[in-house]
Scaffold this active site. Structure first.
Site, PDB file in Angstrom:
ATOM      1  N   LYS A  52      -2.326   9.632  14.968  1.00 28.47           N
ATOM      2  CA  LYS A  52      -0.868   9.508  15.466  1.00 28.47           C
ATOM      3  C   LYS A  52      -0.868  10.492  16.651  1.00 28.47           C
ATOM      4  O   LYS A  52      -1.634  11.329  16.797  1.00 28.47           O
ATOM      5  CB  LYS A  52      -0.023  10.009  14.470  1.00 28.47           C
ATOM      6  CG  LYS A  52       0.050   8.948  13.216  1.00 28.47           C
ATOM      7  CD  LYS A  52       1.380   8.998  12.607  1.00 28.47           C
ATOM      8  CE  LYS A  52       1.289   8.038  11.265  1.00 28.47           C
ATOM      9  NZ  LYS A  52       1.495   6.594  11.701  1.00 28.47           N
ATOM     10  N   LYS A  55       0.869  -1.054   0.218  1.00 21.18           N
ATOM     11  CA  LYS A  55       0.119  -0.105   0.018  1.00 21.18           C
ATOM     12  C   LYS A  55       0.972   1.256  -0.020  1.00 21.18           C
ATOM     13  O   LYS A  55       2.131   1.155   0.422  1.00 21.18           O
ATOM     14  CB  LYS A  55      -0.848   0.067   1.114  1.00 21.18           C
ATOM     15  CG  LYS A  55      -0.396   0.063   2.557  1.00 21.18           C
ATOM     16  CD  LYS A  55      -1.218   0.300   3.679  1.00 21.18           C
ATOM     17  CE  LYS A  55      -1.136   1.722   4.042  1.00 21.18           C
ATOM     18  NZ  LYS A  55      -0.062   2.413   4.749  1.00 21.18           N
ATOM     19  N   GLU A 103      -2.322   5.368  17.659  1.00 24.35           N
ATOM     20  CA  GLU A 103      -0.762   5.289  17.828  1.00 24.35           C
ATOM     21  C   GLU A 103      -0.068   6.276  18.739  1.00 24.35           C
ATOM     22  O   GLU A 103      -0.656   7.384  18.643  1.00 24.35           O
ATOM     23  CB  GLU A 103      -0.058   5.192  16.212  1.00 24.35           C
ATOM     24  CG  GLU A 103      -0.597   4.039  15.299  1.00 24.35           C
ATOM     25  CD  GLU A 103       0.142   4.455  13.969  1.00 24.35           C
ATOM     26  OE1 GLU A 103       1.192   3.677  13.869  1.00 24.35           O
ATOM     27  OE2 GLU A 103      -0.198   5.112  12.973  1.00 24.35           O
ATOM     28  N   ASP A 134      -3.312   6.723   4.607  1.00 17.68           N
ATOM     29  CA  ASP A 134      -2.491   5.910   5.023  1.00 17.68           C
ATOM     30  C   ASP A 134      -2.912   4.664   6.022  1.00 17.68           C
ATOM     31  O   ASP A 134      -2.661   3.800   6.038  1.00 17.68           O
ATOM     32  CB  ASP A 134      -1.483   6.632   5.916  1.00 17.68           C
ATOM     33  CG  ASP A 134      -0.619   6.095   6.430  1.00 17.68           C
ATOM     34  OD1 ASP A 134       0.367   5.171   5.731  1.00 17.68           O
ATOM     35  OD2 ASP A 134      -0.060   6.247   7.926  1.00 17.68           O
ATOM     36  N   HIS A 153      -6.502  -0.236   6.376  1.00 16.63           N
ATOM     37  CA  HIS A 153      -6.562  -0.931   7.484  1.00 16.63           C
ATOM     38  C   HIS A 153      -7.927  -1.014   8.257  1.00 16.63           C
ATOM     39  O   HIS A 153      -8.400  -2.005   8.707  1.00 16.63           O
ATOM     40  CB  HIS A 153      -5.576  -0.482   8.803  1.00 16.63           C
ATOM     41  CG  HIS A 153      -4.180  -0.429   7.961  1.00 16.63           C
ATOM     42  ND1 HIS A 153      -3.709  -1.453   7.125  1.00 16.63           N
ATOM     43  CD2 HIS A 153      -2.943   0.248   8.242  1.00 16.63           C
ATOM     44  CE1 HIS A 153      -2.361  -1.260   6.908  1.00 16.63           C
ATOM     45  NE2 HIS A 153      -1.929  -0.298   7.474  1.00 16.63           N
ATOM     46  N   LYS A 183      -2.164  -9.786  10.869  1.00 19.57           N
ATOM     47  CA  LYS A 183      -2.136 -10.051  12.227  1.00 19.57           C
ATOM     48  C   LYS A 183      -3.169 -11.411  12.713  1.00 19.57           C
ATOM     49  O   LYS A 183      -3.911 -11.301  12.290  1.00 19.57           O
ATOM     50  CB  LYS A 183      -2.716  -8.574  12.650  1.00 19.57           C
ATOM     51  CG  LYS A 183      -1.574  -7.742  12.717  1.00 19.57           C
ATOM     52  CD  LYS A 183      -2.034  -6.349  13.332  1.00 19.57           C
ATOM     53  CE  LYS A 183      -1.363  -4.822  12.816  1.00 19.57           C
ATOM     54  NZ  LYS A 183      -0.008  -4.680  13.449  1.00 19.57           N
ATOM     55  N   ASP A 197      -2.069  -5.656   2.779  1.00 18.05           N
ATOM     56  CA  ASP A 197      -2.414  -4.754   3.920  1.00 18.05           C
ATOM     57  C   ASP A 197      -1.831  -5.467   4.875  1.00 18.05           C
ATOM     58  O   ASP A 197      -2.725  -6.595   5.250  1.00 18.05           O
ATOM     59  CB  ASP A 197      -3.983  -4.604   3.823  1.00 18.05           C
ATOM     60  CG  ASP A 197      -4.425  -3.788   4.966  1.00 18.05           C
ATOM     61  OD1 ASP A 197      -3.760  -3.797   6.173  1.00 18.05           O
ATOM     62  OD2 ASP A 197      -5.467  -2.812   4.932  1.00 18.05           O
ATOM     63  N   HIS A 198      -0.914  -5.069   5.766  1.00 12.77           N
ATOM     64  CA  HIS A 198      -0.297  -5.833   6.899  1.00 12.77           C
ATOM     65  C   HIS A 198      -1.115  -6.107   8.009  1.00 12.77           C
ATOM     66  O   HIS A 198      -0.977  -7.226   8.714  1.00 12.77           O
ATOM     67  CB  HIS A 198       1.031  -5.415   7.177  1.00 12.77           C
ATOM     68  CG  HIS A 198       0.794  -4.363   8.128  1.00 12.77           C
ATOM     69  ND1 HIS A 198       0.652  -2.899   7.796  1.00 12.77           N
ATOM     70  CD2 HIS A 198       1.065  -4.381   9.628  1.00 12.77           C
ATOM     71  CE1 HIS A 198       0.785  -2.143   8.997  1.00 12.77           C
ATOM     72  NE2 HIS A 198       0.870  -2.965   9.907  1.00 12.77           N
TER      73      HIS A 198
HETATM   74  C1  BG6 Z   1       1.158   1.565   8.336  1.00 12.93           C
HETATM   75  C2  BG6 Z   1       0.936   3.046   8.202  1.00 12.93           C
HETATM   76  O1  BG6 Z   1       0.485   0.871   7.080  1.00 12.93           O
HETATM   77  O2  BG6 Z   1       0.721   0.988   9.471  1.00 12.93           O
HETATM   78  C3  BG6 Z   1       1.816   3.914   9.340  1.00 12.93           C
HETATM   79  O3  BG6 Z   1       1.678   3.362   6.929  1.00 12.93           O
HETATM   80  C4  BG6 Z   1       1.357   3.277  10.424  1.00 12.93           C
HETATM   81  O4  BG6 Z   1       1.710   5.046   9.292  1.00 12.93           O
HETATM   82  C5  BG6 Z   1       1.502   1.496  10.621  1.00 12.93           C
HETATM   83  O5  BG6 Z   1       2.066   3.460  11.578  1.00 12.93           O
HETATM   84  C6  BG6 Z   1       0.792   0.828  11.693  1.00 12.93           C
HETATM   85  O6  BG6 Z   1       0.824  -0.493  11.685  1.00 12.93           O
HETATM   86  P1  BG6 Z   1       1.290  -1.153  13.063  1.00 12.93           P
HETATM   87  O7  BG6 Z   1       1.056  -2.811  12.579  1.00 12.93           O
HETATM   88  O8  BG6 Z   1       2.229  -0.619  13.797  1.00 12.93           O
HETATM   89  O9  BG6 Z   1      -0.233  -0.967  13.759  1.00 12.93           O
END
Ligand code: BG6
Length: 516
Positions: free
Chosen positions: A348, A156, A224, A243, A248, A190, A185-186
């Site tokens: 953030k 992404k 975050e 972002d 997500h 999870k 999309d990581h």
């Molecule tokens: C990313 C965003 O995809 O996900 C970042 O670009 C964000 O801005 C991050 O900090 C958050 O991922 P995680 O796994 O730390 O919740």
């Protein structure tokens, strides 16, 4: 292809092989994965990048990344030596056909050495500006011709808006079939995100009440504590909506709201998810102010730490209008969810790192207990906690011990750490393994990406054309701009405090009822 023995020969090509994502995420994940599951002999990583770097210098860099970021952490010499022997570097400009010709020759050479055809996985760990270029060059060089053996992985952001996402999908489709395209999309990798499906559809208990009759509202929080870190340049052109929300948070919404899948088939699950986006009520351009709130952090302090304002971060414009906080209210118009608000928020520099989904159930239709028995009464709530706590908390009422009937809210908790001995793999491990297994279940399909953009475009457009007059509008270390409360207060709803779940929940039932 579940074990080393069944692992088919594979060449894993990383464009952007000398970059941050490769160093911090991909290589540590590949190392952990292959250490856990066995590294097959016929496996090679080819890192491609512009800078001049030999195999040895690249290996040293990767060694350092593994030392810092690997989950398994213990970098035994023998494991590293074995892993390192599979790593190769190829210097090349991503915009020159010769890079791809050389790459083709290198793949062919490996196949000759192995005496077997190999899968070719092309991972674009590059700046987004290259996503539309590399697939074309790969196609022109004939590297995608054998469609059963080539795959492409796209990070992404998939596009900057609906039009650019469509254009990128069209470029990908010109060289690859949809089944060969893995959009990462990581969040989907999870464990706790995957557990949403297990929880909902492997237990008969909650599904019957998972609907408008019992659910009052749903909140999805991805908070975050970090700021933009070293990514100010990228972030200032993206913002929280692009972002985090477009990908997500939309994925989380889909998993919570989707209908049960008929089978665990990649397309079946993805169809059910995209149905949610199609059912989500379009946000009217004129109504954006009523259902979306944006914020940007000012300087602030928490825990004795002084945090700089967003506009003072490296790479960020001093008069930036980019949002670092978003809250949205959406509705899923279908039989299950009609008129149940889904509140989404992410930001953030919030006070706590917490990703969680809270299902707030309706009040009981009739309170049979005397008023004084239920002074601290709270409707039941189920919290699916994704991180940093991995688990599920169900809050309900119980009788406080004693002669009188007194009700107190208490919690029932499941934690991954407490229940399972096995550690959760990193999301990238799961996703990279799935790419190698050719399982697209946890990846975004083109239509889903476009549907998510379509939904958010009125907000994108409204925010692009109206000045956020009050930026910065929340202090670093607080829960976002004050106006965010208004989104929920219209219906007398409230954001759950994530801290309650982690710390106070244990003691909630221990407090003596106030009326006693
Ligand atoms: C990313 C965003 O995809 O996900 C970042 O670009 C964000 O801005 C991050 O900090 C958050 O991922 P995680 O796994 O730390 O919740």
């Amino acid at each position: 292809m579940n074990t080393k023995d069944q692992f088919e020969p594979t060449v894993f090509v990383i464009f952007g092989g000398a970059g941050d994502l490769t160093w911090r995420k991909l290589i540590p994940a590949l190392f952990d994965l292959l250490r856990d599951r066995g590294l097959p002999a016929q496996f090679a990583i080819i890192a491609v990048d512009r800078i001049k770097l030999g195999d040895d210098a690249l290996r040293r860099r990767f060694h350092d990344g593994i030392r810092q970021f690997s989950r398994l952490g213990d970098l035994k010499d023998s494991a590293w030596k074995l892993f390192a022997s599979h790593i190769h570097y190829q210097q090349g400009d991503f915009k020159k056909p010769s890079t791809y010709t050389m790459l083709g020759a290198q793949c062919a050479e490996l196949e000759r050495k192995w005496g077997s055809k190999a899968h070719r996985i092309f991972y674009m760990a590059t700046p987004p500006s290259m996503f539309g270029q590399i697939p074309k060059y790969l196609g022109n060089a004939g590297l995608t011709r054998d469609r059963a053996w080539a795959r492409i992985v796209v990070e992404k952001p998939i596009g900057y808006d609906l039009d650019s996402a469509r254009a990128l999908n069209a470029i990908l489709a010109a060289s690859f079939e949809e089944s060969q395209i893995f959009r990462i999309d990581h969040y989907l990798g999870k464990e706790t995100v995957q557990n949403i499906l297990a929880f909902r559809f492997a237990n008969p208990l909650f599904e019957p009440i998972w609907n408008r009759r019992y659910v009052d509202y749903v909140t999805i929080t991805v908070a975050e504590t970090v700021g933009v870190e070293h990514r100010g340049g990228y972030y200032d052109h993206a913002g929280a909506l692009r972002d985090m929300v477009q990908n997500h948070l939309m994925q989380l919404l889909c998993l919570v709201a989707m209908e049960p899948m008929v089978s665990f088939d990649a397309d079946e699950i993805r169809n059910k998810k995209v149905d949610v986006l199609h059912a989500t009520r379009p946000i009217h351009r004129d109504a954006v102010a009523q259902c979306a709130v944006r914020g940007q952090y000012a300087s602030g302090g928490a825990g004795g730490m002084r945090m700089t304002a967003y506009r003072d971060e490296n790479g960020v414009a001093r008069d930036s209008r980019t949002e670092t906080f978003v809250a949205l209210k959406v509705f899923v118009d279908n039989w299950r969810w009609q008129d149940v608000p889904f509140y989404l928020r992410t930001g953030k520099r919030l006070p706590r790192q917490a990703s969680e989904i809270s299902i707030q159930f309706r009040a009981v239709p009739h309170r049979s207990f005397p008023l004084e028995a239920s002074l601290g009464w709270q409707p039941s709530r189920l919290v699916l906690s994704i991180q940093p706590e991995e688990g599920i908390v169900l809050g309900f009422q119980a009788k406080y011990p004693g002669a009188k009937m007194q009700l107190r809210p208490v919690d029932m908790r499941f934690s991954y750490r407490g229940s399972f001995a096995a550690a959760s793999p990193d999301a990238y491990e799961t996703l990279l393994w799935d790419v190698m297994k050719n399982d697209a279940t946890l990846f975004m399909r083109a239509d889903q990406v476009e549907a998510a953009w379509e939904l958010l475009m009125p907000v994108v457009e409204a925010w692009a054309t109206t000045e956020p007059g009050d930026f910065p509008n929340y202090a670093a270390g607080t829960w976002g701009p004050e106006s965010v409360q208004g989104l929920l207060e219209q219906q007398d709803h409230r954001w759950p405090q994530p801290t309650e779940l982690a710390n106070q929940a244990d003691t909630r039932g221990k407090k003596r009822p106030t009326s006693e």
